[in-house]
Design a protein around this motif. Structure first.
Motif, mmCIF file in Angstrom:
data_model
loop_
_atom_site.group_PDB
_atom_site.id
_atom_site.type_symbol
_atom_site.label_atom_id
_atom_site.label_comp_id
_atom_site.label_asym_id
_atom_site.label_seq_id
_atom_site.Cartn_x
_atom_site.Cartn_y
_atom_site.Cartn_z
ATOM 1 N N CYS A 52 0.839 -1.188 0.000
ATOM 2 C CA CYS A 52 0.000 0.000 0.000
ATOM 3 C C CYS A 52 0.880 1.246 0.000
ATOM 4 O O CYS A 52 1.800 1.360 0.812
ATOM 5 C CB CYS A 52 -0.897 -0.010 1.235
ATOM 6 S SG CYS A 52 -1.918 1.466 1.404
ATOM 7 N N ALA A 53 0.612 2.184 -0.905
ATOM 8 C CA ALA A 53 1.377 3.434 -0.966
ATOM 9 C C ALA A 53 1.130 4.289 0.270
ATOM 10 O O ALA A 53 1.961 5.103 0.635
ATOM 11 C CB ALA A 53 1.012 4.222 -2.227
ATOM 12 N N GLY A 54 0.001 4.080 0.928
ATOM 13 C CA GLY A 54 -0.338 4.877 2.097
ATOM 14 C C GLY A 54 0.321 4.414 3.376
ATOM 15 O O GLY A 54 0.787 5.230 4.171
ATOM 16 N N CYS A 55 0.371 3.097 3.593
ATOM 17 C CA CYS A 55 0.868 2.608 4.887
ATOM 18 C C CYS A 55 1.901 1.491 4.791
ATOM 19 O O CYS A 55 2.447 1.075 5.812
ATOM 20 C CB CYS A 55 -0.306 2.146 5.751
ATOM 21 S SG CYS A 55 -1.111 0.633 5.161
ATOM 22 N N GLY A 56 2.154 0.977 3.600
ATOM 23 C CA GLY A 56 3.164 -0.072 3.441
ATOM 24 C C GLY A 56 2.674 -1.476 3.701
ATOM 25 O O GLY A 56 3.466 -2.415 3.685
ATOM 26 N N SER A 57 1.381 -1.672 3.909
ATOM 27 C CA SER A 57 0.853 -3.020 4.116
ATOM 28 C C SER A 57 1.015 -3.849 2.848
ATOM 29 O O SER A 57 0.833 -3.347 1.742
ATOM 30 C CB SER A 57 -0.631 -2.969 4.477
ATOM 31 O OG SER A 57 -0.819 -2.436 5.750
ATOM 32 N N HIS A 58 1.308 -5.123 3.040
ATOM 33 C CA HIS A 58 1.454 -6.056 1.913
ATOM 34 C C HIS A 58 0.057 -6.399 1.409
ATOM 35 O O HIS A 58 -0.736 -7.021 2.117
ATOM 36 C CB HIS A 58 2.195 -7.301 2.398
ATOM 37 C CG HIS A 58 2.431 -8.324 1.351
ATOM 38 N ND1 HIS A 58 2.804 -9.598 1.653
ATOM 39 C CD2 HIS A 58 2.350 -8.279 0.001
ATOM 40 C CE1 HIS A 58 2.950 -10.301 0.547
ATOM 41 N NE2 HIS A 58 2.659 -9.517 -0.475
ATOM 42 N N LEU A 59 -0.259 -5.992 0.170
ATOM 43 C CA LEU A 59 -1.601 -6.162 -0.377
ATOM 44 C C LEU A 59 -1.716 -7.276 -1.410
ATOM 45 O O LEU A 59 -2.680 -8.043 -1.402
ATOM 46 C CB LEU A 59 -2.071 -4.851 -1.019
ATOM 47 C CG LEU A 59 -2.123 -3.642 -0.100
ATOM 48 C CD1 LEU A 59 -2.504 -2.400 -0.897
ATOM 49 C CD2 LEU A 59 -3.083 -3.873 1.044
ATOM 50 N N PHE A 60 -0.759 -7.340 -2.337
ATOM 51 C CA PHE A 60 -0.821 -8.302 -3.440
ATOM 52 C C PHE A 60 0.572 -8.846 -3.735
ATOM 53 O O PHE A 60 1.574 -8.221 -3.393
ATOM 54 C CB PHE A 60 -1.376 -7.647 -4.714
ATOM 55 C CG PHE A 60 -2.793 -7.176 -4.579
ATOM 56 C CD1 PHE A 60 -3.852 -8.055 -4.773
ATOM 57 C CD2 PHE A 60 -3.072 -5.865 -4.261
ATOM 58 C CE1 PHE A 60 -5.161 -7.623 -4.638
ATOM 59 C CE2 PHE A 60 -4.385 -5.422 -4.127
ATOM 60 C CZ PHE A 60 -5.431 -6.302 -4.311
#
Length: 139
Positions: A52-60
């Motif tokens: 995620c560009a906002g928080c760095g969470s691994h999304l895909f």
């Protein structure tokens, strides 16, 4: 997972504006969409993780990315259960399924029921809402 790991990211509008590029802010915080075939990841084949560009969470993960022909990065499933959240989007006179980051609620794109097996779902995301970390570059 620890409570801290699951903690929601909450920032003021000014903080988001300072941390994101104008394009990222428009997409992630205002629900915008980049034009088809213009985002930096729509045709990328680099192996790695999409955060995620906002928080760095691994999304895909790149292993679930495919060429949908839509002009946006498309995936057939998120990296983990709970990485993204679905919301009903009734904008533009239609009903769609909006996809947001579960941690910071950044707008990522939409999902559609025309994806490939095994899920049959197309997660059609905006490049501006993602950051690709190529395999081997993880810290």
């Amino acid at each position: 997972m620890t409570e801290e790991h699951n903690a929601k990211v909450e920032k003021s509008d000014d903080e988001w504006k300072q941390e994101l590029t104008p394009e990222q802010y428009q997409v992630c915080r205002c629900g915008g969409t980049e034009p088809a075939f213009t985002g930096k990841y729509w045709d990328t084949k680099t192996p790695g993780k999409y955060l995620c560009a906002g928080c760095g969470s691994h999304l895909f993960d790149s292993a679930t990315k495919y060429d949908s022909g839509s002009g946006w990065p498309s995936f057939w499933q998120p990296a983990t259960n709970g990485a993204v959240t679905e919301k009903t989007d009734r904008s533009f006179g239609m009903v769609r399924t909006e996809i947001v980051c579960a941690k910071c609620e950044s707008h990522l794109g939409h999902s559609f029921p025309d994806g490939p097996p095994p899920t049959g779902v197309r997660y059609c995301m905006n490049s501006a809402s993602l950051n690709l970390i190529p395999s081997g570059d993880e810290k």
